[in-house]
Design an enzyme around this catalytic site. Structure first.
Site, short mmCIF file in Angstrom:
data_model
loop_
_atom_site.label_atom_id
_atom_site.label_comp_id
_atom_site.label_asym_id
_atom_site.label_seq_id
_atom_site.Cartn_x
_atom_site.Cartn_y
_atom_site.Cartn_z
N SER A 135 0.84 -1.20 0.00
CA SER A 135 0.00 0.00 0.00
C SER A 135 0.88 1.26 0.00
CB SER A 135 -0.95 -0.05 1.20
OG SER A 135 -1.95 0.93 1.11
N ARG A 201 -12.58 6.58 9.24
CA ARG A 201 -12.18 5.17 9.27
C ARG A 201 -13.29 4.28 8.71
NH1 ARG A 201 -7.56 2.30 9.08
NH2 ARG A 201 -7.60 0.42 10.37
N ASP A 289 -8.82 -6.70 -4.42
CA ASP A 289 -8.46 -5.36 -3.95
C ASP A 289 -9.21 -4.29 -4.76
OD1 ASP A 289 -7.24 -3.03 -3.02
OD2 ASP A 289 -5.23 -3.90 -3.04
N HIS A 318 -8.24 -5.26 -0.05
CA HIS A 318 -6.93 -4.63 0.13
C HIS A 318 -6.25 -5.11 1.41
CE1 HIS A 318 -3.79 -1.69 -0.35
NE2 HIS A 318 -4.07 -1.11 0.80
N ASP A 319 -7.02 -5.36 2.44
CA ASP A 319 -6.44 -5.83 3.71
C ASP A 319 -5.79 -7.20 3.56
OD1 ASP A 319 -6.87 -3.65 5.27
OD2 ASP A 319 -8.63 -4.43 6.32
#
Length: 506
Positions: A135, A201, A289, A318-319
């Site tokens: 990232s 968040r 992702d 993505h995580d």
């Protein structure tokens, strides 16, 4: 494990033109150097992580893991602009005697790399065996590898890109809007913007995971439920977790840093910037992702010389770059097991030439077959003033010339020595070229538009079901030939060095 702080008392010039009067860098190290000092692993962390990589990348880093302190000297530095000890918005502004807060200057990825360089020199590290990041960490690793191409032996980048996308920038702006909508953010106090940060968040999580991730992990079993859903609780829980460990001012600053990422800035192009990388490179994408989709990693692989691409099939979006440590371990362990030799470096250069030249030439040959009778002499005239080469090129686009003679002419046009020395690789390249040309007959979807007025050719073909859209201008053809000749010169030089070393040994 050791956490330390480097105090850099000198002015630190930023890419934006402003200066930080001094710098503080918080970092962790694990393990020790081997006698040769060639076992350094440097980790560049992502947006809200810290320097303790053993805490947030468990399974890849730690005792018993691939990157362990028994075998490696591991370094991870908290990034510039963060709130975990390195200079950031909560640091004291010497000019005012108070913290910077919103007055903290804009930080770029290159500024982060400059801070890493200060720490590297302080630690006396002259070679990094493997540089790894995902990232935002991958963005740093890319820039560092471009700016210092001889420093890094292996480059390992996961779920990252060459320039941040409009999609990613839009997500970040939505998060900043949430933070700025919190009136306490404008109070410029350490606790400012906490509610906004929680909302930010929650927005970010939607880009980190996927529809299917939420569908499986937050699915309701009560058919009569009308409120207090699991997904709602999850968003609030994750928002509170970040608020309790991070800071709104650093979040705004770092998200803007990510937005400004572009390796092509002040370079001729993004592609030419990536081609400066000399490290043996592994690029890893995550199939699901949404924030850094795999096509961004595939683009990196196309333009980094000799890069290898692998894609992890993951449920986590993505995580996945933080969660799929077992799959990452397998890919990286296999990649690092391949030794770097002079011959491998030569093969990397040749493969890049074959990949670029034959893809480029193959694309044009598929066009020439259809339009060569319109453009042949014009192309040759624009390409070069060299009469011999011009004659070859005119013959190359002769509509009566079949494919095999064309390839023979291409052989002559480029570099006789190169093809004589590496005939097998030449044949492999021809096979790839044939595959590309055969796509004309394999897929029905094809569009060719010709605009003689603008001297521009555009075409779209279907390549294994994927759409390719390329634009070539006559003007950039001459540049392509110049670049190719330079690459061939490097190949021949390296080849001569290998031959000489073998002769010396004999």
């Amino acid at each position: 494990m050791s956490q330390e702080i480097l105090h850099y008392p000198q002015p630190f010039l930023l890419e934006c033109g402003k200066t930080l009067p001094q710098l503080q860098i918080t970092y962790h190290t694990y393990g020790t150097y081997n006698p040769e000092k060639n076992n350094v692993i440097w980790v560049c962390h992502a947006l809200t992580a810290n320097a303790d990589v053993f805490d947030w990348w468990k399974g890849l880093f730690g005792s018993g893991c691939l990157f362990n302190p028994d075998d490696y000297f591991i370094v991870c530095a908290n990034i510039l602009g963060s709130c975990y000890g390195t200079t950031g918005p909560l640091a004291e502004n010497i000019a005012t005697g108070a913290a910077y807060f919103q007055l903290f200057p804009d930080i770029s990825i290159r500024d982060m790399v400059a801070a890493h360089e200060i720490l590297r020199q302080h630690l006396g590290i002259f070679k990094i065996y493997s540089l790894i990041g995902g990232s935002l960490g991958g963005q740093q690793a890319l820039e560092w590898s471009i700016q210092y191409p001889d420093l890094i032996e292996n480059l390992l980048i996961v779920a990252t890109n060459a320039s941040h996308s409009p999609w990613g920038i839009a997500f970040n702006e939505a998060q900043r809007m949430a933070i700025r909508a919190d009136e306490t953010y404008n109070l410029n106090v350490p606790e400012g913007g906490r509610k906004g940060l929680k909302a930010a968040r929650a927005v970010a999580l939607l880009s980190y995971r996927t529809y299917h991730t939420y569908g499986r992990t937050q699915c309701e079993t009560d058919l009569n439920k009308t409120d207090n859903f699991k997904a709602s609780s999850y968003q609030n829980y994750q928002g509170d977790k970040l608020v309790n460990r991070f800071n709104a001012y650093s979040y705004v600053s770092l998200s803007k840093t990510m937005d400004s990422h572009n390796v092509g800035r002040n370079q001729p192009s993004i592609e030419q910037a990536l081609q400066q990388i000399k490290a043996k490179t592994l690029v890893i994408g995550i199939s699901s992702d949404l924030l850094f989709p795999p096509q961004e990693q595939q683009y990196l692989t196309e333009h980094i010389p000799g890069a290898v691409y692998h894609e992890i099939d993951s449920f986590y979006g993505h995580d996945g770059f933080l969660i799929e440590t077992e799959k990452l371990t397998q890919l990286i362990e296999t990649f690092l097991a391949v030794p770097i030799t002079p011959q491998l470096k030569l093969d990397k250069m040749i493969s890049q030439i074959v990949k670029e030249e034959f893809y480029f030439r193959g694309a044009f040959m598929s066009l020439f077959i259809d339009i060569e009778f319109l453009l042949g002499d014009t192309i040759a005239t624009i390409l070069t003033g060299d009469n011999e080469l011009k004659l070859n090129l005119i013959e190359f686009v002769n509509p009566k010339l079949m494919l095999e003679p064309k390839l023979s002419l291409l052989h002559k046009i480029l570099n006789q020595k190169y093809f004589d020395l590496y005939s097998k690789k030449y044949k492999d390249g021809i096979n790839e070229l044939r595959k590309f040309t055969d796509l004309r007959n394999s897929f029905a979807h094809k569009r060719i538009s010709i605009d003689n007025g603008n001297k521009k050719l555009n075409f779209i073909v279907m390549d294994n079901g994927k759409l390719i859209d390329n634009s070539f201008t006559f003007e950039n053809l001459e540049t392509k030939f110049t670049e190719l000749k330079a690459l061939l010169t490097l190949v021949n030089t390296l080849h001569d060095e290998i031959v000489k070393s073998q002769t010396d040994k004999a």
